[in-house]
Design a protein around this motif. Structure first.
Motif, PDB file in Angstrom:
ATOM      1  N   ALA A  38       0.823  -1.211   0.000  1.00  0.00           N
ATOM      2  CA  ALA A  38       0.000   0.000   0.000  1.00  0.00           C
ATOM      3  C   ALA A  38       0.857   1.261   0.000  1.00  0.00           C
ATOM      4  N   HIS A  39       0.365   2.293  -0.680  1.00  0.00           N
ATOM      5  CA  HIS A  39       0.956   3.627  -0.643  1.00  0.00           C
ATOM      6  C   HIS A  39       0.257   4.383   0.478  1.00  0.00           C
ATOM      7  N   HIS A  40       0.933   4.497   1.616  1.00  0.00           N
ATOM      8  CA  HIS A  40       0.298   5.078   2.796  1.00  0.00           C
ATOM      9  C   HIS A  40       0.285   6.601   2.762  1.00  0.00           C
ATOM     10  N   LEU A  41      -0.760   7.163   3.357  1.00  0.00           N
ATOM     11  CA  LEU A  41      -0.902   8.594   3.599  1.00  0.00           C
ATOM     12  C   LEU A  41      -1.023   8.788   5.112  1.00  0.00           C
ATOM     13  N   PRO A  42      -0.854  10.020   5.619  1.00  0.00           N
ATOM     14  CA  PRO A  42      -1.127  10.215   7.053  1.00  0.00           C
ATOM     15  C   PRO A  42      -2.520   9.708   7.378  1.00  0.00           C
ATOM     16  N   PRO A  43      -2.708   9.015   8.483  1.00  0.00           N
ATOM     17  CA  PRO A  43      -4.007   8.385   8.766  1.00  0.00           C
ATOM     18  C   PRO A  43      -5.127   9.369   9.059  1.00  0.00           C
ATOM     19  N   VAL A  44      -4.796  10.629   9.328  1.00  0.00           N
ATOM     20  CA  VAL A  44      -5.800  11.665   9.578  1.00  0.00           C
ATOM     21  C   VAL A  44      -5.371  12.945   8.881  1.00  0.00           C
ATOM     22  N   VAL A  45      -6.323  13.872   8.748  1.00  0.00           N
ATOM     23  CA  VAL A  45      -6.038  15.180   8.156  1.00  0.00           C
ATOM     24  C   VAL A  45      -6.346  16.241   9.215  1.00  0.00           C
ATOM     25  N   PRO A  46      -5.371  16.597  10.035  1.00  0.00           N
ATOM     26  CA  PRO A  46      -5.623  17.524  11.134  1.00  0.00           C
ATOM     27  C   PRO A  46      -5.657  18.979  10.681  1.00  0.00           C
ATOM     28  N   SER A  47      -6.375  19.808  11.433  1.00  0.00           N
ATOM     29  CA  SER A  47      -6.280  21.251  11.216  1.00  0.00           C
ATOM     30  C   SER A  47      -5.081  21.819  11.953  1.00  0.00           C
ATOM     31  N   LYS A  48      -4.574  21.058  12.926  1.00  0.00           N
ATOM     32  CA  LYS A  48      -3.390  21.484  13.682  1.00  0.00           C
ATOM     33  C   LYS A  48      -2.745  20.282  14.344  1.00  0.00           C
ATOM     34  N   VAL A  49      -1.428  20.419  14.575  1.00  0.00           N
ATOM     35  CA  VAL A  49      -0.644  19.421  15.297  1.00  0.00           C
ATOM     36  C   VAL A  49       0.051  20.147  16.440  1.00  0.00           C
ATOM     37  N   ILE A  50      -0.248  19.740  17.658  1.00  0.00           N
ATOM     38  CA  ILE A  50       0.308  20.371  18.848  1.00  0.00           C
ATOM     39  C   ILE A  50       1.135  19.332  19.585  1.00  0.00           C
ATOM     40  N   ALA A  51       2.327  19.738  20.049  1.00  0.00           N
ATOM     41  CA  ALA A  51       3.239  18.791  20.697  1.00  0.00           C
ATOM     42  C   ALA A  51       3.667  19.316  22.061  1.00  0.00           C
ATOM     43  N   VAL A  52       3.749  18.416  23.023  1.00  0.00           N
ATOM     44  CA  VAL A  52       4.236  18.780  24.352  1.00  0.00           C
ATOM     45  C   VAL A  52       5.763  18.715  24.351  1.00  0.00           C
ATOM     46  N   HIS A  53       6.402  19.587  25.109  1.00  0.00           N
ATOM     47  CA  HIS A  53       7.862  19.574  25.206  1.00  0.00           C
ATOM     48  C   HIS A  53       8.322  18.359  26.015  1.00  0.00           C
ATOM     49  N   LEU A  54       8.536  18.518  27.296  1.00  0.00           N
ATOM     50  CA  LEU A  54       8.971  17.424  28.164  1.00  0.00           C
ATOM     51  C   LEU A  54       7.782  16.751  28.819  1.00  0.00           C
ATOM     52  N   ASN A  55       7.789  15.411  28.827  1.00  0.00           N
ATOM     53  CA  ASN A  55       6.722  14.670  29.496  1.00  0.00           C
ATOM     54  C   ASN A  55       7.226  13.354  30.081  1.00  0.00           C
ATOM     55  N   HIS A  56       8.158  12.666  29.398  1.00  0.00           N
ATOM     56  CA  HIS A  56       8.693  11.402  29.892  1.00  0.00           C
ATOM     57  C   HIS A  56       9.803  11.658  30.918  1.00  0.00           C
ATOM     58  N   ARG A  57       9.712  10.986  32.046  1.00  0.00           N
ATOM     59  CA  ARG A  57      10.700  11.216  33.118  1.00  0.00           C
ATOM     60  C   ARG A  57      12.112  10.855  32.684  1.00  0.00           C
ATOM     61  N   SER A  58      12.280   9.834  31.849  1.00  0.00           N
ATOM     62  CA  SER A  58      13.625   9.464  31.409  1.00  0.00           C
ATOM     63  C   SER A  58      14.268  10.584  30.601  1.00  0.00           C
ATOM     64  N   ARG A  59      13.477  11.309  29.844  1.00  0.00           N
ATOM     65  CA  ARG A  59      13.981  12.437  29.052  1.00  0.00           C
ATOM     66  C   ARG A  59      14.408  13.585  29.977  1.00  0.00           C
ATOM     67  N   VAL A  60      13.629  13.811  31.004  1.00  0.00           N
ATOM     68  CA  VAL A  60      13.961  14.848  31.988  1.00  0.00           C
ATOM     69  C   VAL A  60      15.274  14.515  32.685  1.00  0.00           C
ATOM     70  N   GLU A  61      15.423  13.255  33.084  1.00  0.00           N
ATOM     71  CA  GLU A  61      16.657  12.827  33.762  1.00  0.00           C
ATOM     72  C   GLU A  61      17.851  12.902  32.827  1.00  0.00           C
ATOM     73  N   GLU A  62      17.647  12.587  31.550  1.00  0.00           N
ATOM     74  CA  GLU A  62      18.732  12.638  30.579  1.00  0.00           C
ATOM     75  C   GLU A  62      19.306  14.044  30.455  1.00  0.00           C
ATOM     76  N   PHE A  63      18.443  15.028  30.502  1.00  0.00           N
ATOM     77  CA  PHE A  63      18.893  16.410  30.374  1.00  0.00           C
ATOM     78  C   PHE A  63      19.180  17.067  31.721  1.00  0.00           C
ATOM     79  N   GLN A  64      19.122  16.279  32.783  1.00  0.00           N
ATOM     80  CA  GLN A  64      19.480  16.765  34.113  1.00  0.00           C
ATOM     81  C   GLN A  64      18.732  18.058  34.441  1.00  0.00           C
ATOM     82  N   THR A  65      17.427  18.012  34.197  1.00  0.00           N
ATOM     83  CA  THR A  65      16.600  19.182  34.427  1.00  0.00           C
ATOM     84  C   THR A  65      15.397  18.755  35.265  1.00  0.00           C
ATOM     85  N   SER A  66      14.388  19.560  35.312  1.00  0.00           N
ATOM     86  CA  SER A  66      13.170  19.219  36.035  1.00  0.00           C
ATOM     87  C   SER A  66      11.968  19.639  35.207  1.00  0.00           C
TER      88      SER A  66
END
Length: 284
Positions: A38-66
């Motif tokens: 199959a020739h795939h396309l994005p499964p949805v057609v959003p009007s916007k894509v919003i992303a959270v910055h930090l959320n996973h604790r392992s990522r926070v620990e990796e960057f030695q931040t809070s």
């Protein structure tokens, strides 16, 4: 819980929503195609894509931040959308294109001013995402993340949209050329899917098809042209893309140019890169 997976594909020249049945995709008129063909396309057609910055604790620990007291977000333009099997373009002259395997929330009903406890009723389902970041532009776009996260092709989604999927207790892995490079779990998220939807919907109306990216675990690193990057989560399948070099360099007669500052390197190579003897990636 029973799940159903929908995909959008190009079938005989038309955009068609299909249902996955094992290794086949079935259109409403009965036509069938192998998932591998199959020739795939994005499964949805959003009007916007919003992303959270930090959320996973392992990522926070990796960057030695809070973590902040509440989530912070950025916006990826819909022109960045890509699909399963699509090429991820690293512009010529750039060197720090990082993968970030994530789970994407897809809105199913118009959503505004709801409680976290009610958010599940407004979610249609989930898909996989790779929130690529072009960190060569981090010095100039660190606040908005516009070019870092919003350049063309840097938001692949797929392969399908899964309804009825429970996000709790699920593993999330990213592979580069078959090797595991990120290995996390939804249980390490500080803010779960329902919280993120309710938080954004306090002031921004979410429409059916809109997408929220829920964050990445530790281990994001630069990839090179020719690399194959895959994101996998239990019950959502595997999103696969290949990195390619753009045919022309970023124009140098206007705008900020790619840089290689301490900020760029520390973000692209991990928060403690300079203490682990990590070298910058090769140039192509």
């Amino acid at each position: 819980m029973t799940t159903t997976e929908y995909r959008r594909i190009l079938l005989d020249g038309a955009v068609v929503e299909v249902v996955r049945d094992g290794d086949e995709l079935i259109a409403a008129d009965g036509r069938r195609v192998k998932t591998s063909d199959a020739h795939h396309l994005p499964p949805v057609v959003p009007s916007k894509v919003i992303a959270v910055h930090l959320n996973h604790r392992s990522r926070v620990e990796e960057f030695q931040t809070s973590l902040p007291s509440a989530p912070t977000y950025f916006h990826k333009p819909t022109s960045a959308l890509n699909a399963h099997g699509g090429a991820i373009v690293r512009p010529d002259g750039c060197n720090y294109l990082n993968y970030e395997g994530e789970i994407a929330i897809v809105i199913g009903r118009t959503c505004r001013n709801i409680a976290p406890a009610d958010a599940g009723a407004y979610i249609r389902g989930y898909t996989l995402a790779n929130d690529y970041g072009l960190h060569d532009f981090r010095d100039t776009d660190a606040g908005s993340m516009l070019r870092v996260k919003g350049s063309d092709t840097l938001c692949p989604l797929g392969p399908g949209l899964v309804e009825g999927w429970d996000f709790r207790g699920k593993t999330l892995r990213t592979y580069v050329n078959g090797e595991v490079v990120q290995d996390g779990s939804t249980d390490e998220m500080e803010w779960d899917m329902h919280y993120l939807v309710a938080d954004i919907a306090r002031t921004i109306t979410l429409y059916p098809g809109d997408v929220l990216l829920s964050g990445t675990p530790a281990g994001s690193r630069p990839v090179q042209p020719g690399d194959v990057v895959e994101v996998e989560a239990e019950g959502l399948g595997r999103l696969t893309n290949r990195i390619v070099t753009g045919p022309v360099p970023v124009r140098d007669d206007c705008g900020a140019q790619p840089t290689e500052s301490e900020e760029v390197l520390s973000t692209a190579l991990g928060g403690d890169w300079e203490f682990r003897g990590i070298r910058a990636p090769r140039r192509d």
